[in-house]
Scaffold this motif. Structure first.
Motif: not given
Length: 546
Positions: A86-87, A161-162, A164-170
């Motif tokens: 978990w960064g 993550e890092d 960057r937004l997880n566009q698929a989940v959004w």
């Protein structure tokens, strides 16, 4: 205990700085959120956690949230997310009640904070979102019988993550809610608040160092634990019991028993909830993470010492549940209205604590969230959603009257201004005020409930109600009388028709009025002992009519 390398002044500076970070996060959500339930009703919370996931500092927001967020974070760390992976630019999101969250409307986001490669804290934010899909507008179905009917469940996953937004989940979230612009806008506010909190903690860590931050958090928790143990030692040892009832679960029509047995022994309290009813078909069930909130809240509120509210306060409190009960439900039990149980548990705990602390504990407050949801439908099919959470009167105190229409107990909400509703929705507020004679009589009178009326100005509207205290009134203490029962009515062409207080899919049309009258608080002490001057003042103000 942590070895002392920081002085008491440094510890206090760090403690206040962590609290200030939580408050900055709070203000960020308030100023940037989109929906009325977040921006106006203030149904959200923010907190700071130590490197192990324990709540160490919090904003002045919702007890139902704040006493559960640490449990949710620890559940994520123990069961779902490897902390080593978990960064610092990762954000984990969930709303799943069986993964540590509350009901589906309450979306949690967490982010770790690092200094020179060492994790020193986590920051977290929780918002009650206006809609998460499901069978009822506002995702607060009164008659759901399993969690799958209540809306979109988000398992613990990395929304960012890092960096960057997880566009698929959004996209999945936006596709499954009734008001995506409002919901995703509020979620963006939560994410912004995490950045604000993390920046504040990094500044603090740059000043003191990572080791000092870890030490300070440990000692802050130890200080709260010591203060709580001292407060418990001041209570008489003994076993104290109390019970109260929910009206029903929304499906069966049968009362739901809530019972607590408190054992005070030295500097610890055991709270036995195994006598509570079995889990219900309707959506009033709680997981332990939910019901424990009420226990922690009631005991902290009952103490006479000022102590920082954090996870250290919980250490001297042991809570026993019975799996499969309404306080420790098994999946896939419905949980949307879990706050009905936690409010009532707070009343039950106060009733038990009155016995060892007769000069501190007030009579029962209104003890429920009166949730009213409207989905208006325009001629062209356009829909708007309004979620209101109304309140009632607080219980009378051993030395003063209860407070009229005051947010109390498990929530800490504001009201949505009438102008805001009428400017955004085809609804009109036709009445808003206090309910005379609703406070329980006593030497000290219970606070009054409120009345609110909504008139439908659209061709059609769907109304949902999740309410309680319509059968079992808020109790009085020491001879005080109970507060009033609630009332919920539809008024059409001048004719009043009762609406069941737990209802889904009530169809309304233009001109219909919904009237809600909430409960007043219980009274305290023999009514015959009330000061005649106080009675005269009540009559002059219209609080009582007799």
């Amino acid at each position: 205990m942590c070895p002392a390398t920081l002085g008491p002044i440094e510890i206090e500076v760090i403690r206040n700085a962590l609290t200030a970070a939580a408050a900055e996060m709070d203000v960020t959500i308030w100023r940037t959120s989109r929906s009325t339930i977040v921006r106006e009703l203030l149904d959200y919370s923010t907190a700071v956690f130590d490197a192990e996931g324990n709540n160490v500092a919090q904003s002045a927001r919702i007890p139902q949230h704040l006493n559960s967020m640490g449990a949710a974070l620890r559940a994520l760390l123990d069961r779902f997310v490897d902390p080593a992976r978990w960064g610092p630019e990762d954000v984990v999101v969930t709303n799943d009640p069986y993964c540590g969250a509350q009901h589906l409307n309450d979306v949690l986001v967490f982010k770790p904070v690092f200094h020179e490669g060492v994790r020193v804290a986590y920051v977290g934010a929780l918002c009650h979102h206006i809609d998460m899909g499901g069978m009822a507008p506002g995702s607060y179905a009164a008659t759901a019988t399993e969690v799958f009917q209540e809306g979109l469940r988000i398992p613990p996953l990395k929304l960012i993550e890092d960096g960057r937004l997880n566009q698929a989940v959004w996209a999945i979230i936006g596709q499954n809610v009734r008001k995506p612009a409002l919901m995703l806008g509020d979620l963006q506010s939560q994410l912004a608040s995490l950045d604000v909190g993390a920046a504040a903690i990094r500044r603090l860590a740059a000043r003191y160092g990572a080791a000092a931050m870890v030490e300070a958090c440990a000692r802050i928790l130890d200080m709260s634990e010591a203060a709580m143990r001292a407060a418990i030692r001041a209570m008489p040892d003994g076993v104290y019991e109390f019970e109260d009832f929910l009206d029903d679960d929304g499906v069966s029509g049968e009362p739901v028993r809530l019972h607590a047995r408190l054992t005070v022994a030295g500097d610890e309290i055991e709270v036995d909830l195994t006598g509570c009813a079995d889990q219900q078909r309707g959506p009033v069930n709680c997981t332990p993470a939910m019901s424990n909130c009420a226990v922690y809240y009631a005991i902290i509120a009952a103490t006479d010492g000022a102590m920082p509210a954090n996870a250290g306060c919980y250490r001297p409190i042991r809570i026993r549940h019975r799996e499969g009960s309404v306080t420790s439900c098994r999946p896939p039990a419905a949980v949307a209205h879990r706050v009905a149980v936690t409010h009532r548990l707070a009343n039950v705990l106060f009733g038990a604590l009155h016995k060892p602390l007769p000069d501190r504990i007030p009579a029962a407050y209104y003890g429920g969230s009166y949730v009213a949801t409207f989905q208006t439908v325009a001629e062209d099919g356009h829909r708007e959603v309004l979620v209101e959470i109304e309140i009632g009167g607080t219980g009378a105190h051993p030395s003063k009257d209860g407070v009229n229409a005051w947010s109390f107990g498990m929530h800490n909400n504001a009201n949505i201004p009438i102008e805001m509703i009428e400017s955004q929705m085809p609804l009109s507020i036709t009445r808003y005020g206090l309910v005379p004679d609703s406070g329980g009589a006593g030497e000290y009178r219970g606070g009054l409930g409120l009345v609110r009326e909504w008139r439908v100005e659209s061709p059609a509207c769907v109304f949902t109600a999740n309410m309680d205290r319509f059968r079992f009134p808020p109790y009085g203490l020491a001879g005080g009388r109970p507060g009033s029962l609630g009332r919920l009515l539809r008024i059409r062409d001048g004719e009043e028709t009762p609406i069941p207080p737990k209802s889904d899919g009530v169809l309304l049309r233009r001109g219909d009025v919904v009237r809600l009258e909430t409960s007043g608080g219980g009274g305290f002490g023999d009514p015959a002992r009330r000061d005649p001057r106080a009675t005269a003042r009540d009559r002059a103000l219209g609080y009582v009519t007799g």
